[in-house]
Scaffold this active site. Structure first.
Site, PDB file in Angstrom:
ATOM      1  N   ARG A 276       0.864  -1.187   0.000  1.00 10.95           N
ATOM      2  CA  ARG A 276       0.000   0.000   0.000  1.00 10.95           C
ATOM      3  C   ARG A 276       0.895   1.230   0.000  1.00 10.95           C
ATOM      4  O   ARG A 276       1.568   1.505   0.988  1.00 10.95           O
ATOM      5  CB  ARG A 276      -0.922  -0.003   1.230  1.00 10.95           C
ATOM      6  CG  ARG A 276      -1.951   1.121   1.262  1.00 10.95           C
ATOM      7  CD  ARG A 276      -2.810   1.066   2.526  1.00 10.95           C
ATOM      8  NE  ARG A 276      -3.563  -0.171   2.623  1.00 10.95           N
ATOM      9  CZ  ARG A 276      -4.735  -0.397   2.019  1.00 10.95           C
ATOM     10  NH1 ARG A 276      -5.289   0.558   1.303  1.00 10.95           N
ATOM     11  NH2 ARG A 276      -5.335  -1.560   2.139  1.00 10.95           N
ATOM     12  N   GLU A 348      -6.477  -7.964  -2.767  1.00  6.19           N
ATOM     13  CA  GLU A 348      -6.908  -7.396  -4.039  1.00  6.19           C
ATOM     14  C   GLU A 348      -5.735  -6.992  -4.936  1.00  6.19           C
ATOM     15  O   GLU A 348      -4.840  -6.265  -4.523  1.00  6.19           O
ATOM     16  CB  GLU A 348      -7.770  -6.158  -3.764  1.00  6.19           C
ATOM     17  CG  GLU A 348      -8.233  -5.466  -5.041  1.00  6.19           C
ATOM     18  CD  GLU A 348      -9.022  -4.172  -4.768  1.00  6.19           C
ATOM     19  OE1 GLU A 348      -9.509  -3.992  -3.641  1.00  6.19           O
ATOM     20  OE2 GLU A 348      -9.123  -3.364  -5.699  1.00  6.19           O
ATOM     21  N   SER A 351      -9.595  -5.103 -10.115  1.00  4.23           N
ATOM     22  CA  SER A 351     -10.974  -4.773  -9.802  1.00  4.23           C
ATOM     23  C   SER A 351     -11.671  -4.355 -11.087  1.00  4.23           C
ATOM     24  O   SER A 351     -11.117  -3.585 -11.862  1.00  4.23           O
ATOM     25  CB  SER A 351     -10.967  -3.616  -8.803  1.00  4.23           C
ATOM     26  OG  SER A 351     -12.281  -3.268  -8.457  1.00  4.23           O
TER      27      SER A 351
END
Length: 422
Positions: A276, A348, A351
């Site tokens: 992140r 994830e 998407s």
RNA sequence: GGAGAUGUCGCAUAGUGGCCUAGUGCGCCCGCCUGCUAAGCGGGUUGAGGUUGAUACCUCUCGCGGGUUCAAAUCCCGCCAUCUCCGCCA
């Protein structure tokens, strides 16, 4: 935004969609009364304005005393028109501001509920059993440092926390993934694009990123420009204020751009490594099509995302994101989550969203049809987010000595195995 | 960063305060005429919003936003875009 006529024709449909998201249906009633007020103000203004125009035509023709009398009359009316116009504009702005906060109608097919209420649609591949292989998996940062691929310490020194340098094979890995993604995109019929990553407020607003996500966006006050969090923004705004020829649909693009995210609400989350970060590069797919075709296109985009992860030989699962976790623009969203061995869970990596005509209405992108013009549908999906893909490749391909075995698709770029440099 | 010019319907152009309900040409669409095509003739051709059962009517739209005026494509201010020149720069 959705079609405002639904407020009059079928408000229950909006209420139900709000409930599916776990959001309040009250906004619908506020909107209905704001819409009524707006329309009443428009009628008042237009009546006065029509009268003003009628008198104005007489003034032009009149002479002498008659003209003076008309001028007095019309002067009075002028103030009325001005007031009515202001009232009409204000009522319109009030409605608009509220209306733009209303999210897209969550699909009845999307699972109801919040972040944890997703449904797993498919699981592909099997995570490796490191215990059986006789060693504990290293995390991507440890591997990245052994390989001379990732330097977060100097990233922090130069730019702050959540920044990194990709070095040596790390840099080459991103370049290889980019090239491979572009090649695949062209095979699938998408047009590669390198869009600007600084955009005007209208582009940011039109894609729905200035609503509840506004805190996550970098803004350059001096220039009134935003740093995009995804190339979805410039790719969606690319055709803004255009009326497209239906014969040119679907229009499919694959944009490569840096992505900037403040991660304002994520303090303390995923702080290690490059999972992140405030900036990463990404190849994003973006499609303009008709509303009717958007549902099949959504599946097609998901198919391409899966083909990509298959090509990278990563174990992953596909989830149907719950209505409460859809964001402002999407009616339905599928996430692909790759297995991350050091975390022992799926995370994830891509998407795919169907935004139907929500963004197109805000950005004024239409298609000329037989019954006039109608907003197009827009869809977006990740092809390859570099940093998370690198995390998954390093961790899933690692061997006991810290070397990393690469998928066959990357062999032409980097060989079969990345070796520790020390 | 500085100086100047320009922005009107798909394209080209006319319009310097009321006769603009934005004209004309080209292109495009429909029809007529015609062995076919072309030409010719007639009609249509920005988009958005409101009232309405429907037909129809009304309002807005001359790059965008303000202002002046009874009245703005037209006058004033700000912004945006394009072009030219100077400076700087990968």
């Amino acid at each position: 935004m959705i079609d405002a006529r639904l407020l009059r024709d079928d408000p229950d449909q909006i209420r139900e969609a709000q409930v599916r998201r776990g959001a309040s249906p009250e906004i619908v009633d506020q909107l209905i009364s704001a819409d009524e007020a707006r329309r009443a103000a428009i009628a008042t203004y237009e009546t006065a304005r029509a009268e003003q125009k009628r008198l104005g035509a007489q003034v032009a023709k009149a002479q002498g005393d008659e003209k003076q009398a008309l001028l007095a009359q019309t002067k009075e009316l002028s103030a009325t028109v001005k007031g009515a116009e202001a009232a009409q504009a204000e009522a319109g702005a009030t409605f608009d501001e509220l209306f733009r906060q209303l999210p897209n109608l969550a699909s009845p097919e999307a699972p109801a509920g919040g972040e944890d209420d997703f449904v797993v649609l498919d699981t592909v591949g099997t995570p490796r059993d490191f215990a059986a292989e006789g060693f504990a998996p290293r995390d991507h940062l440890e591997l990245g440092e052994l390989l001379g691929a990732i330097d977060v310490e100097r990233g922090a020194k130069v730019s702050g926390s959540r920044f990194y340098f990709l070095t040596g094979v790390g840099a080459r890995l991103e370049l290889a993934l980019t090239q491979l993604a572009a090649t695949k995109a062209v095979e699938w019929g998408l047009t590669p694009m390198i869009p600007p990553s600084l955009v005007r407020p209208s582009a940011m607003e039109g894609t729905g990123f200035l609503g509840q996500a506004a805190d996550d966006v970098y803004y350059l006050e001096k220039d009134d420009l935003y740093l995009v969090g995804t190339s979805e923004v410039p790719l969606a705004a690319y055709h803004s204020d255009e009326i497209l020829d239906p014969a040119t649909l679907p229009r499919r693009y694959a944009g490569f751009s840096p992505c900037f995210r403040r991660e304002a609400g994520s303090h303390g989350k995923d702080t290690r490594g490059i999972f992140r970060v405030h900036w990463f590069d990404k190849v994003e797919m973006f499609v303009y099509t008709t509303l009717e075709d958007s549902y099949a296109e959504h599946e097609r985009i998901l198919g391409w995302e899966r083909a990509w992860l298959d090509a990278l030989e990563l174990p992953y699962r596909v989830i149907d994101v719950a209505a409460g976790d859809l964001g402002l623009s999407a009616i339905r969203k599928f996430d692909c989550e790759a297995w991350v061995p050091s975390q022992g869970r799926y995370r994830e990596v891509s998407s795919a969203s169907n935004c139907t005509s929500f963004q197109a209405r805000r950005l004024d992108i239409r298609v000329r049809g037989e019954a006039g013009t109608t907003p197009v549908a827009t869809l977006n999906g990740t092809l390859c987010a570099m940093t998370r893909t690198i995390v998954a490749l390093l961790e899933n391909g690692q061997q006991a000595d810290g070397s990393v075995r690469l998928p066959a698709a990357l062999h032409p770029f980097l060989g079969e195995v990345l070796e520790p440099i020390a």
